[in-house]
Design an enzyme around this catalytic site. Sequence first.
Site, short mmCIF file in Angstrom:
data_model
loop_
_atom_site.label_atom_id
_atom_site.label_comp_id
_atom_site.label_asym_id
_atom_site.label_seq_id
_atom_site.Cartn_x
_atom_site.Cartn_y
_atom_site.Cartn_z
N LYS A 218 36.51 30.07 38.66
CA LYS A 218 35.73 30.62 37.55
C LYS A 218 34.59 29.68 37.15
O LYS A 218 34.58 28.50 37.48
CB LYS A 218 36.64 30.95 36.37
N ARG A 255 47.07 32.80 39.44
CA ARG A 255 46.31 33.79 40.21
C ARG A 255 45.19 33.05 40.94
O ARG A 255 44.32 32.45 40.29
CB ARG A 255 45.75 34.85 39.27
#
Length: 276
Positions: A218, A255
Site C-alpha cells: 500500500k 492479506r
Amino acid sequence: MTALPARPATRPLVMGVVNVTPDSFSDGGRWFAADEAVRHGRDLHAQGADLVDVGGESTRPGARRPDEREELRRVVPVVRQLTADGVRVSVDTMRSRVAARAVEAGASIVNDVSGGLADPEMAATVASLGVGMVAMHWRGHSHEMVDRAVYDDVVADVRRELAARVEALLTAGIARDALVVDPGLGFAKTAEQNWTILRDIAAFEQLGLPVLVGASRKGFLARVGSDAPLPPDRREGATTALTVLLAQAGVWGVRVHDVAAARAALAVLETMGASE
C-alpha cells in the site's frame, strides 16, 4: 459449512490476493483475464496461501466501480474453478448479489471492505448463507475516502466504528464466530494514521474477534527506506517486514500479494521459535 479457518498455532493465516481487475494499484490488470486469474490463484495456493481472495473491483483511491453485471462476470468463473481445484476462496466484494453468487460457486468467506455499509442487503445475505465475513473499517467509496481521513484519535475512532459494525452484523444474524475485523489500512486514512494503527494493532483484538490486516504494497509503504516513492512491486520488503511484526502481534491473518515471501518470513519465525 465451517465459517472460518482456524489460525495455526505458530503463525497467522496467509490470504493471497487475486485481482480480477484492469486497474489494480498493485498489478495493473495482470490477472484480469479469467484463465490468468485462475492460474495465479493456483500458484498462490501452491506457494502456501491458506486463503485466496478473489475480487473484481479495484478499491485504490480514486477508482470507479464496475457495474454489478461486470463484477459478476469477472469473479464467479474464477471462484468456481479455484474451488473446484481444492482452493479455499474468499470473495472480495461490497455487493450482496456478488457475494451470494460467489458463495454458490464455492467461496466460504465474504471479504467486504465496507463492513456491510455499501450494500444494505449484505448483512442479511451473509447471515442467510452461513459463511464467514471479514468486516473492514470503511468511511466511503474510493473516489471520496481521501477527504474522510479525519479523526480525533484514529485508533479509538476506528475501533469504535468497527464495534458498531460488528453489533449491526450480529443483529442481522451473523454468528460471532463467523466474523473477522480489519482496521482498513489505506481506506480513509493517511500514511501516519496507518502507522499509528499498526503500532497499536493489539487494540483491535479488544473487540474479541480475529483480526485481519491488509498492508501489502500500500501507498504508505512507498517511502520506507527510500527518498523517492517506490512503485508497488518494490514495496515487498516493507510488506514482508510488517508480516513478521503482525505475526508476532498475534493477528489472525495477513492479506498479501507475495505469498511465497510471506510464508518464507513466517517459516523463519517458526524456526526461531519467535512467533506467538
